[in-house]
Design an enzyme around this catalytic site. Structure first.
Site, mmCIF file in Angstrom:
data_model
loop_
_atom_site.group_PDB
_atom_site.id
_atom_site.type_symbol
_atom_site.label_atom_id
_atom_site.label_comp_id
_atom_site.label_asym_id
_atom_site.label_seq_id
_atom_site.Cartn_x
_atom_site.Cartn_y
_atom_site.Cartn_z
ATOM 1 N N GLY A 138 0.881 -1.237 0.126
ATOM 2 C CA GLY A 138 0.040 0.034 -0.156
ATOM 3 C C GLY A 138 0.869 1.167 0.051
ATOM 4 C CB CYS A 139 4.370 2.130 0.479
ATOM 5 S SG CYS A 139 3.938 2.283 2.383
#
Length: 137
Positions: free
Chosen positions: A52-53
């Protein structure tokens, strides 16, 4: 005796309150990232990657004497500063304290407000990864 998560958050809030604008705050975050110890190459694997980065962020836990310590790195300077500040809060704490922690400093220093949506989501993904390690420990 090590400091509690609350005490460390108060220190961070005080440090940020001395900085007058966002340029200074970003510079400070980047400097914190530069102070991280060298991250071991053998831990640059999928297992330690934070999902999710936008940037690549790795976090590896070590459980020592009932307390978690974290190694971390990122491929961008600002994100490296964000993970540096999170591991400063969480390293040396018990898994239960980490799992139960409420991270008020993120709001109080204005990180949530100032970061772009994708960086903010990445920051919360880092928090989830760290808390996930605590829950497994």
């Amino acid at each position: 005796m090590s400091k509690s998560i609350e005490e460390i958050q108060k220190e961070i809030i005080a440090e940020f309150s001395d900085l007058t604008d966002w340029e200074e705050k970003f510079q400070y975050l980047i400097e914190l990232g530069e102070e991280l110890p060298t991250y071991p190459d053998e831990k640059r694997t999928e297992e330690y990657l934070v999902p999710g980065c936008q940037s690549k962020v790795w976090v590896a836990p070590k459980l020592e004497a009932g307390r978690l310590e974290f190694d971390a790195d990122s491929d961008t300077a600002l994100t490296k500063g964000l993970i540096a500040i999170l591991i400063r809060v969480f390293s040396g704490q018990s898994p239960k304290d980490i799992a139960d922690a409420s991270l008020s400093f993120i709001e109080e220093v204005g990180l949530a407000k100032f970061l772009s949506i994708s960086r903010r989501n990445g920051l919360y993904s880092m928090v989830q990864k760290l808390k996930g390690y605590a829950e497994k420990a």
